[in-house]
Design a protein around this motif. Structure first.
Motif, PDB file in Angstrom:
ATOM      1  N   GLN A 215       8.776  -8.378  13.473  1.00  9.68           N
ATOM      2  CA  GLN A 215       7.631  -8.721  12.485  1.00  9.68           C
ATOM      3  C   GLN A 215       6.694  -7.546  12.189  1.00  9.68           C
ATOM      4  OE1 GLN A 215       5.611 -12.276  14.140  1.00  9.68           O
ATOM      5  NE2 GLN A 215       7.397 -13.842  13.596  1.00  9.68           N
ATOM      6  N   LEU A 216       6.519  -7.173  10.910  1.00 11.32           N
ATOM      7  CA  LEU A 216       5.355  -6.355  10.707  1.00 11.32           C
ATOM      8  C   LEU A 216       4.237  -7.111  10.662  1.00 11.32           C
ATOM      9  CD1 LEU A 216       4.413  -3.485   9.990  1.00 11.32           C
ATOM     10  CD2 LEU A 216       5.236  -4.005   7.543  1.00 11.32           C
ATOM     11  N   ARG A 217       3.064  -6.807  11.679  1.00  8.52           N
ATOM     12  CA  ARG A 217       2.059  -7.795  11.652  1.00  8.52           C
ATOM     13  C   ARG A 217       0.724  -7.031  10.934  1.00  8.52           C
ATOM     14  NH1 ARG A 217       3.128 -10.728  17.475  1.00  8.52           N
ATOM     15  NH2 ARG A 217       4.622 -12.041  16.729  1.00  8.52           N
ATOM     16  N   GLU A 218       0.775  -5.957  11.073  1.00  9.99           N
ATOM     17  CA  GLU A 218      -0.462  -5.065  10.505  1.00  9.99           C
ATOM     18  C   GLU A 218      -0.241  -3.712  10.311  1.00  9.99           C
ATOM     19  OE1 GLU A 218      -3.230  -6.033  13.392  1.00  9.99           O
ATOM     20  OE2 GLU A 218      -2.860  -4.155  14.579  1.00  9.99           O
ATOM     21  N   VAL A 219      -0.813  -3.038   9.302  1.00 11.84           N
ATOM     22  CA  VAL A 219      -0.819  -1.602   9.064  1.00 11.84           C
ATOM     23  C   VAL A 219      -2.102  -1.218   8.894  1.00 11.84           C
ATOM     24  CG1 VAL A 219       0.379  -0.001   7.506  1.00 11.84           C
ATOM     25  CG2 VAL A 219       1.595  -1.944   7.822  1.00 11.84           C
ATOM     26  N   GLY A 220      -2.563  -0.321   9.404  1.00  9.87           N
ATOM     27  CA  GLY A 220      -4.058   0.070   9.494  1.00  9.87           C
ATOM     28  C   GLY A 220      -4.145   1.610   9.783  1.00  9.87           C
ATOM     29  N   VAL A 221      -4.847   2.441   9.106  1.00  5.82           N
ATOM     30  CA  VAL A 221      -5.341   3.765   9.229  1.00  5.82           C
ATOM     31  C   VAL A 221      -6.091   3.719  10.342  1.00  5.82           C
ATOM     32  CG1 VAL A 221      -6.273   5.758   8.107  1.00  5.82           C
ATOM     33  CG2 VAL A 221      -5.249   4.327   6.966  1.00  5.82           C
ATOM     34  N   ASP A 222      -5.963   4.817  11.402  1.00  5.62           N
ATOM     35  CA  ASP A 222      -6.574   5.160  12.503  1.00  5.62           C
ATOM     36  C   ASP A 222      -7.316   6.294  12.212  1.00  5.62           C
ATOM     37  OD1 ASP A 222      -7.430   6.615  15.122  1.00  5.62           O
ATOM     38  OD2 ASP A 222      -6.729   5.010  15.888  1.00  5.62           O
ATOM     39  N   GLU A 223      -8.528   6.631  12.356  1.00 12.58           N
ATOM     40  CA  GLU A 223      -9.509   7.985  11.957  1.00 12.58           C
ATOM     41  C   GLU A 223      -8.975   8.972  12.587  1.00 12.58           C
ATOM     42  OE1 GLU A 223     -11.406   6.047  15.608  1.00 12.58           O
ATOM     43  OE2 GLU A 223     -10.723   5.181  13.783  1.00 12.58           O
ATOM     44  N   ARG A 224      -8.408   8.941  13.752  1.00 12.52           N
ATOM     45  CA  ARG A 224      -7.853  10.153  14.370  1.00 12.52           C
ATOM     46  C   ARG A 224      -6.890  11.012  13.700  1.00 12.52           C
ATOM     47  NH1 ARG A 224      -7.806   7.366  20.133  1.00 12.52           N
ATOM     48  NH2 ARG A 224      -6.865   5.568  18.869  1.00 12.52           N
ATOM     49  N   GLY A 225      -6.008  10.366  12.682  1.00  7.22           N
ATOM     50  CA  GLY A 225      -5.099  10.785  11.959  1.00  7.22           C
ATOM     51  C   GLY A 225      -3.615  10.332  11.809  1.00  7.22           C
ATOM     52  N   TRP A 226      -3.574   9.195  11.900  1.00  4.23           N
ATOM     53  CA  TRP A 226      -2.269   8.278  11.910  1.00  4.23           C
ATOM     54  C   TRP A 226      -2.436   7.106  11.324  1.00  4.23           C
ATOM     55  CZ3 TRP A 226      -3.845  10.071  16.683  1.00  4.23           C
ATOM     56  CH2 TRP A 226      -4.290   9.230  17.696  1.00  4.23           C
ATOM     57  N   VAL A 227      -1.320   6.557  11.148  1.00  2.00           N
ATOM     58  CA  VAL A 227      -1.193   5.145  10.575  1.00  2.00           C
ATOM     59  C   VAL A 227      -0.620   4.155  11.743  1.00  2.00           C
ATOM     60  CG1 VAL A 227      -0.069   3.522   9.127  1.00  2.00           C
ATOM     61  CG2 VAL A 227      -0.942   5.597   8.283  1.00  2.00           C
ATOM     62  N   ASN A 228      -1.422   2.990  12.350  1.00  2.00           N
ATOM     63  CA  ASN A 228      -0.808   2.119  13.219  1.00  2.00           C
ATOM     64  C   ASN A 228      -0.113   1.167  12.442  1.00  2.00           C
ATOM     65  OD1 ASN A 228      -2.060   3.151  15.679  1.00  2.00           O
ATOM     66  ND2 ASN A 228      -3.984   2.114  15.071  1.00  2.00           N
ATOM     67  N   VAL A 229       1.142   1.088  12.975  1.00  2.00           N
ATOM     68  CA  VAL A 229       2.005   0.189  12.381  1.00  2.00           C
ATOM     69  C   VAL A 229       2.133  -1.146  13.607  1.00  2.00           C
ATOM     70  CG1 VAL A 229       4.300  -0.519  11.331  1.00  2.00           C
ATOM     71  CG2 VAL A 229       2.999   1.571  10.860  1.00  2.00           C
TER      72      VAL A 229
ATOM     73  N   ASP B 100      12.010  -8.450   7.987  1.00  2.00           N
ATOM     74  CA  ASP B 100      12.197  -9.826   8.497  1.00  2.00           C
ATOM     75  C   ASP B 100      13.681 -10.334   9.136  1.00  2.00           C
ATOM     76  OD1 ASP B 100       9.611 -10.352   7.832  1.00  2.00           O
ATOM     77  OD2 ASP B 100      10.079 -11.597   5.891  1.00  2.00           O
ATOM     78  N   GLY B 101      13.497 -10.655  10.239  1.00  2.00           N
ATOM     79  CA  GLY B 101      14.760 -10.879  10.985  1.00  2.00           C
ATOM     80  C   GLY B 101      15.009  -9.894  11.941  1.00  2.00           C
ATOM     81  N   THR B 102      14.491  -8.707  11.708  1.00  2.00           N
ATOM     82  CA  THR B 102      14.619  -7.528  12.903  1.00  2.00           C
ATOM     83  C   THR B 102      13.580  -7.414  13.794  1.00  2.00           C
ATOM     84  OG1 THR B 102      15.897  -6.159  11.294  1.00  2.00           O
ATOM     85  CG2 THR B 102      15.213  -5.024  12.904  1.00  2.00           C
TER      86      THR B 102
ATOM     87  N   ARG C 290       2.291   2.361   0.959  1.00  2.00           N
ATOM     88  CA  ARG C 290       3.648   2.306   1.192  1.00  2.00           C
ATOM     89  C   ARG C 290       4.309   1.565   2.162  1.00  2.00           C
ATOM     90  NH1 ARG C 290       3.778   7.884   1.308  1.00  2.00           N
ATOM     91  NH2 ARG C 290       6.012   7.804   2.729  1.00  2.00           N
ATOM     92  N   ILE C 291       3.860   1.475   3.578  1.00  2.00           N
ATOM     93  CA  ILE C 291       4.528   0.726   4.611  1.00  2.00           C
ATOM     94  C   ILE C 291       4.002  -0.655   4.298  1.00  2.00           C
ATOM     95  CG2 ILE C 291       4.387   0.512   7.026  1.00  2.00           C
ATOM     96  CD1 ILE C 291       3.763   3.447   7.278  1.00  2.00           C
ATOM     97  N   GLY C 292       3.007  -1.013   4.151  1.00  2.00           N
ATOM     98  CA  GLY C 292       2.453  -2.385   3.922  1.00  2.00           C
ATOM     99  C   GLY C 292       3.200  -3.012   2.819  1.00  2.00           C
ATOM    100  N   ALA C 293       3.466  -2.306   1.803  1.00  2.00           N
ATOM    101  CA  ALA C 293       4.175  -2.719   0.626  1.00  2.00           C
ATOM    102  C   ALA C 293       5.560  -3.331   0.857  1.00  2.00           C
ATOM    103  CB  ALA C 293       4.513  -1.844  -0.618  1.00  2.00           C
ATOM    104  N   ASP C 294       6.279  -2.787   2.162  1.00  2.00           N
ATOM    105  CA  ASP C 294       7.547  -3.465   2.599  1.00  2.00           C
ATOM    106  C   ASP C 294       7.199  -4.293   3.762  1.00  2.00           C
ATOM    107  OD1 ASP C 294       9.289  -2.009   0.972  1.00  2.00           O
ATOM    108  OD2 ASP C 294       9.620  -0.444   2.257  1.00  2.00           O
ATOM    109  N   MET C 295       6.113  -5.019   3.918  1.00  2.00           N
ATOM    110  CA  MET C 295       5.895  -6.025   4.796  1.00  2.00           C
ATOM    111  C   MET C 295       6.963  -6.895   5.214  1.00  2.00           C
ATOM    112  SD  MET C 295       3.352  -6.742   6.695  1.00  2.00           S
ATOM    113  CE  MET C 295       1.762  -7.327   6.569  1.00  2.00           C
ATOM    114  N   HIS C 296       7.704  -7.552   4.077  1.00  2.00           N
ATOM    115  CA  HIS C 296       8.869  -8.479   4.487  1.00  2.00           C
ATOM    116  C   HIS C 296      10.269  -7.935   4.589  1.00  2.00           C
ATOM    117  CE1 HIS C 296       5.918 -11.668   4.525  1.00  2.00           C
ATOM    118  NE2 HIS C 296       5.473 -11.315   3.380  1.00  2.00           N
TER     119      HIS C 296
END
Length: 183
Positions: free
Chosen positions: A137-151, A133-135, A124-130
Motif C-alpha cells: 500500500q502506497l500511503r503517502e508521498v511527500g517531499v523532505d526539505e533535506r533533498g529527497w521524496v519520502n514514499v 495495489d496487491g503488492t 510522478r510517484i503519487g500519480a501511480d498511487m494504485h
C-alpha cells in the motif's frame, strides 16, 4: 527543546504540508541515512525579525528568486536557527542571509536537487498511487526539505525494489507509514 521541523502556517502550505512527517521512520534519524552536513552558516542582520518571520522571508525569497537551487528549510527553535537546503549558490546564500533576522543563525546545507525537481518526482510517484495495489500500500508521498521524496508504505521491503526500480534510487527514501486516520 528537541530540534524539530516546524513552520508557520503559510510556510507549511508552501512546503506542501510536509506530507512525509507522518512516517514512522524518518530518514536522517538512523545512522544509515545521513543528514546533509552544514556547508556554511551566517547570521541574519534584519533588526526586529523573529525566527518565524525569518523563515517566511527566507522561503519567499528562495522560491521567488532562486527556484532552481532552493530545496527547502526547517527550523531549530532551541538554537534559534534556520536550516536551509539548497544547491550551492553564492547569490542564493547572500540573499537568504540578508533576509534573516538579527540573531538568527542560517545553516546552509548542500543538496544536489531543487524543490521543483523533488515536487515533480513526488507528483510522478503519487500519480501511480494504485499501481502497486496487491503488492504493497502506497500511503503517502511527500517531499523532505533535506533533498529527497519520502514514499510511505505499509511494507518497505516489498515496496523498495518496485519503487526504486521504476523511479530510480536517487532522491527517494522508502519508509514505513502507518495507516491514515481522522485523528
Amino acid at each position: 527543546m528537541k530540534r524539530g521541523t516546524w513552520a508557520v502556517a503559510a510556510t507549511v502550505l508552501v512546503l506542501g504540508g510536509l506530507q512525509g512527517c507522518a512516517a514512522e521512520e524518518r530518514p536522517g534519524t538512523d545512522p544509515g541515512v545521513g543528514e546533509p552536513t552544514v556547508a556554511s552558516r551566517c547570521s541574519g542582520g534584519v533588526s526586529g525579525r523573529s525566527l518565524r518571520e525569518s523563515l517566511v522571508s527566507v522561503d519567499r525569497i528562495a522560491r521567488q528568486r532562486h527556484p532552481g537551487v532552493f530545496t527547502g528549510l526547517s527550523a531549530d527553535e532551541g538554537d534559534r536557527a534556520a536550516d536551509v537546503y539548497r544547491v550551492p549558490s553564492a547569490a542564493f546564500d547572500s540573499d537568504v542571509c540578508a533576509a534573516a533576522g538579527k540573531g538568527v543563525t542560517v545553516r546552509l546545507h548542500d543538496t544536489d536537487v531543487s524543490r521543483r525537481e523533488l515536487d515533480d518526482l513526488a507528483e510522478r510517484i503519487g500519480a501511480d498511487m494504485h499501481r502497486w495495489d496487491g503488492t504493497f500500500q502506497l500511503r503517502e508521498v511527500g517531499v523532505d526539505e533535506r533533498g529527497w521524496v519520502n514514499v510511505g508504505v505499509d511494507d518497505p521491503e516489498a515496496a523498495e525494489k518496485a519503487v526504486l526500480g521504476e523511479f530510480g534510487a536517487e532522491h527517494i527514501r522508502v519508509v514505513r507509514a502507518g495507516q491514515a486516520s481522522a485523528d
